[in-house]
Design a protein around this motif. Structure first.
Motif, PDB file in Angstrom:
ATOM      1  N   SER A  30       0.840  -1.208   0.000  1.00 24.61           N
ATOM      2  CA  SER A  30       0.000   0.000   0.000  1.00 24.61           C
ATOM      3  C   SER A  30       0.867   1.248   0.000  1.00 24.61           C
ATOM      4  O   SER A  30       0.585   2.221  -0.713  1.00 24.61           O
ATOM      5  N   LEU A  31       1.928   1.240   0.816  1.00 23.96           N
ATOM      6  CA  LEU A  31       2.838   2.386   0.856  1.00 23.96           C
ATOM      7  C   LEU A  31       3.487   2.605  -0.506  1.00 23.96           C
ATOM      8  O   LEU A  31       3.637   3.745  -0.958  1.00 23.96           O
ATOM      9  N   ARG A  32       3.835   1.511  -1.169  1.00 23.88           N
ATOM     10  CA  ARG A  32       4.440   1.633  -2.493  1.00 23.88           C
ATOM     11  C   ARG A  32       3.460   2.242  -3.495  1.00 23.88           C
ATOM     12  O   ARG A  32       3.842   3.050  -4.340  1.00 23.88           O
ATOM     13  N   ARG A  33       2.198   1.859  -3.403  1.00 21.90           N
ATOM     14  CA  ARG A  33       1.207   2.404  -4.329  1.00 21.90           C
ATOM     15  C   ARG A  33       1.017   3.908  -4.129  1.00 21.90           C
ATOM     16  O   ARG A  33       0.745   4.639  -5.078  1.00 21.90           O
ATOM     17  N   THR A  34       1.173   4.372  -2.877  1.00 23.30           N
ATOM     18  CA  THR A  34       1.033   5.817  -2.638  1.00 23.30           C
ATOM     19  C   THR A  34       2.200   6.601  -3.216  1.00 23.30           C
ATOM     20  O   THR A  34       2.113   7.822  -3.378  1.00 23.30           O
ATOM     21  N   ALA A  35       3.320   5.920  -3.506  1.00 20.84           N
ATOM     22  CA  ALA A  35       4.511   6.593  -4.020  1.00 20.84           C
ATOM     23  C   ALA A  35       4.547   6.635  -5.542  1.00 20.84           C
ATOM     24  O   ALA A  35       5.481   7.190  -6.121  1.00 20.84           O
ATOM     25  N   LYS A  36       3.554   6.051  -6.206  1.00 21.32           N
ATOM     26  CA  LYS A  36       3.504   6.114  -7.665  1.00 21.32           C
ATOM     27  C   LYS A  36       3.258   7.549  -8.128  1.00 21.32           C
ATOM     28  O   LYS A  36       2.658   8.350  -7.414  1.00 21.32           O
ATOM     29  N   LYS A  37       3.715   7.853  -9.316  1.00 20.43           N
ATOM     30  CA  LYS A  37       3.491   9.184  -9.863  1.00 20.43           C
ATOM     31  C   LYS A  37       1.996   9.413 -10.038  1.00 20.43           C
ATOM     32  O   LYS A  37       1.310   8.620 -10.687  1.00 20.43           O
ATOM     33  N   PRO A  38       1.448  10.490  -9.454  1.00 15.32           N
ATOM     34  CA  PRO A  38       0.000  10.720  -9.534  1.00 15.32           C
ATOM     35  C   PRO A  38      -0.465  10.980 -10.967  1.00 15.32           C
ATOM     36  O   PRO A  38       0.255  11.573 -11.774  1.00 15.32           O
ATOM     37  N   GLU A  39      -1.665  10.525 -11.246  1.00 18.91           N
ATOM     38  CA  GLU A  39      -2.308  10.777 -12.536  1.00 18.91           C
ATOM     39  C   GLU A  39      -3.582  11.573 -12.302  1.00 18.91           C
ATOM     40  O   GLU A  39      -4.345  11.283 -11.381  1.00 18.91           O
ATOM     41  N   SER A  40      -3.804  12.560 -13.112  1.00 20.50           N
ATOM     42  CA  SER A  40      -4.949  13.449 -12.928  1.00 20.50           C
ATOM     43  C   SER A  40      -6.176  12.937 -13.681  1.00 20.50           C
ATOM     44  O   SER A  40      -6.133  12.737 -14.894  1.00 20.50           O
ATOM     45  N   HIS A  41      -7.252  12.682 -12.914  1.00 19.98           N
ATOM     46  CA  HIS A  41      -8.522  12.257 -13.499  1.00 19.98           C
ATOM     47  C   HIS A  41      -9.655  12.992 -12.791  1.00 19.98           C
ATOM     48  O   HIS A  41      -9.544  13.357 -11.624  1.00 19.98           O
ATOM     49  N   GLU A  42     -10.743  13.182 -13.493  1.00 21.06           N
ATOM     50  CA  GLU A  42     -11.907  13.843 -12.905  1.00 21.06           C
ATOM     51  C   GLU A  42     -12.824  12.792 -12.279  1.00 21.06           C
ATOM     52  O   GLU A  42     -13.144  11.779 -12.909  1.00 21.06           O
ATOM     53  N   PHE A  43     -13.230  13.019 -11.025  1.00 18.74           N
ATOM     54  CA  PHE A  43     -14.124  12.080 -10.349  1.00 18.74           C
ATOM     55  C   PHE A  43     -14.881  12.808  -9.246  1.00 18.74           C
ATOM     56  O   PHE A  43     -14.581  13.963  -8.895  1.00 18.74           O
ATOM     57  N   ASP A  44     -15.867  12.111  -8.682  1.00 15.21           N
ATOM     58  CA  ASP A  44     -16.727  12.669  -7.635  1.00 15.21           C
ATOM     59  C   ASP A  44     -16.148  12.302  -6.269  1.00 15.21           C
ATOM     60  O   ASP A  44     -16.177  11.139  -5.868  1.00 15.21           O
ATOM     61  N   LEU A  45     -15.632  13.290  -5.543  1.00 15.66           N
ATOM     62  CA  LEU A  45     -15.051  13.059  -4.220  1.00 15.66           C
ATOM     63  C   LEU A  45     -16.101  12.525  -3.248  1.00 15.66           C
ATOM     64  O   LEU A  45     -15.813  11.618  -2.450  1.00 15.66           O
ATOM     65  N   ALA A  46     -17.309  13.051  -3.310  1.00 14.87           N
ATOM     66  CA  ALA A  46     -18.378  12.604  -2.414  1.00 14.87           C
ATOM     67  C   ALA A  46     -18.686  11.120  -2.626  1.00 14.87           C
ATOM     68  O   ALA A  46     -18.893  10.376  -1.661  1.00 14.87           O
ATOM     69  N   GLN A  47     -18.706  10.677  -3.875  1.00 18.40           N
ATOM     70  CA  GLN A  47     -18.992   9.276  -4.162  1.00 18.40           C
ATOM     71  C   GLN A  47     -17.849   8.383  -3.716  1.00 18.40           C
ATOM     72  O   GLN A  47     -18.066   7.268  -3.217  1.00 18.40           O
ATOM     73  N   LEU A  48     -16.597   8.854  -3.868  1.00 17.22           N
ATOM     74  CA  LEU A  48     -15.444   8.090  -3.400  1.00 17.22           C
ATOM     75  C   LEU A  48     -15.541   7.854  -1.894  1.00 17.22           C
ATOM     76  O   LEU A  48     -15.305   6.736  -1.411  1.00 17.22           O
ATOM     77  N   ILE A  49     -15.914   8.875  -1.149  1.00 12.12           N
ATOM     78  CA  ILE A  49     -16.059   8.751   0.305  1.00 12.12           C
ATOM     79  C   ILE A  49     -17.136   7.728   0.647  1.00 12.12           C
ATOM     80  O   ILE A  49     -16.947   6.865   1.507  1.00 12.12           O
ATOM     81  N   ARG A  50     -18.273   7.793  -0.025  1.00 13.29           N
ATOM     82  CA  ARG A  50     -19.361   6.851   0.245  1.00 13.29           C
ATOM     83  C   ARG A  50     -18.966   5.422  -0.121  1.00 13.29           C
ATOM     84  O   ARG A  50     -19.342   4.464   0.564  1.00 13.29           O
ATOM     85  N   ASP A  51     -18.214   5.255  -1.199  1.00 18.60           N
ATOM     86  CA  ASP A  51     -17.757   3.921  -1.598  1.00 18.60           C
ATOM     87  C   ASP A  51     -16.838   3.325  -0.532  1.00 18.60           C
ATOM     88  O   ASP A  51     -16.934   2.124  -0.209  1.00 18.60           O
ATOM     89  N   ILE A  52     -15.954   4.152   0.020  1.00 14.92           N
ATOM     90  CA  ILE A  52     -15.031   3.665   1.045  1.00 14.92           C
ATOM     91  C   ILE A  52     -15.769   3.326   2.327  1.00 14.92           C
ATOM     92  O   ILE A  52     -15.492   2.307   2.967  1.00 14.92           O
TER      93      ILE A  52
END
Length: 240
Positions: A87-109
């Motif tokens: 998991s720590l390694r995945r957070t160190a990947k180069k970020p990619e910019s995509h458009e998404f719904d933050l509210a829906q991401l929170i509800r999914d989690i």
């Protein structure tokens, strides 16, 4: 290896930094940290993870009553640590910019991490469309929400509320995770160190994963106790 690589990157003629003329010292440090985490964790996972899997298989066949043995507890602990390193390694990947719904991401989690007998309170714009790396941000939010739920479950108190607030502007985005749990034990700085945990069967990687993920998105994270009891985790990061 990580130190040698960092020193090489810091040389004046290095061509390995992202191609930009206005790279700040803070951005350089973030880049070097990301590279070091990726290289070190990749080596650890590649060399040792398969051997841990084989060890578990052999122990299960060779030890009587393996399922209830101390050996299984140790192996399971190692597997949790390797999962946290991944998991720590995945957070160190180069970020990619995509458009998404933050509210829906929170509800999914919340749906994935859901725990019974906890009241979930949502305060934010719906939908809340932002541009960021959904995968990296999701790791940070999942660890933050999971920590809050575990803190509430560990606290013998009548109020069992978890509040998630969020928002976005032209400048940045933010999420606050507020719980009625046990609160912060020790200093906030210590909480973000790898391996620092007071919970049984925990790797102590959760807060470090949150911090690395948010910093990789160009943001910051803070943790503090609140007067009414419990703790508040604030995540703030910019658009890109």
């Amino acid at each position: 290896m990580a130190l040698d690589k960092a020193l090489h990157h810091m040389s004046p003629d290095s061509q390995n930094f992202p191609e930009t003329d206005d790279l700040t010292d803070k951005a350089r440090v973030r880049f070097l940290k990301r590279e070091a985490i990726n290289e070190f964790s990749g080596t650890i996972l590649h060399e040792l993870s398969p051997k841990i899997g084989l060890l578990k298989e052999h122990l299960a066949n060779e030890i009587h009553e393996y399922d209830s043995s101390s050996s299984r507890k140790v192996v399971d602990s190692l597997l949790r640590i390797f999962g946290a390193i991944e998991s720590l390694r995945r957070t160190a990947k180069k970020p990619e910019s995509h458009e998404f719904d933050l509210a829906q991401l929170i509800r999914d989690i919340i749906a994935e991490e859901h725990s019974e007998n906890i009241s979930y309170l949502y305060e934010g714009i719906q939908p809340c469309i932002i541009k960021s790396d959904r995968r990296i941000l999701g790791l940070a939010l999942a660890n933050g929400i999971r920590n809050a739920i575990e803190s509430i479950n560990a606290h013998a108190f009548s109020e069992r509320d978890l509040t998630i607030c969020w928002g976005a502007s032209d400048v940045d985005n933010w999420v606050s995770i507020i719980d009625t749990g046990t609160g912060l034990l020790g200093s906030p700085e210590a909480a973000f160190k790898i391996g620092n945990t007071n919970k049984a069967n925990h790797t102590g990687f959760g807060m470090a994963i949150i911090q690395q993920a948010v910093e990789n998105l160009g943001g910051s994270v803070s943790l503090a106790n609140i007067v009414s009891g419990g703790a508040k985790l604030d995540l703030r990061w910019g658009n890109f």
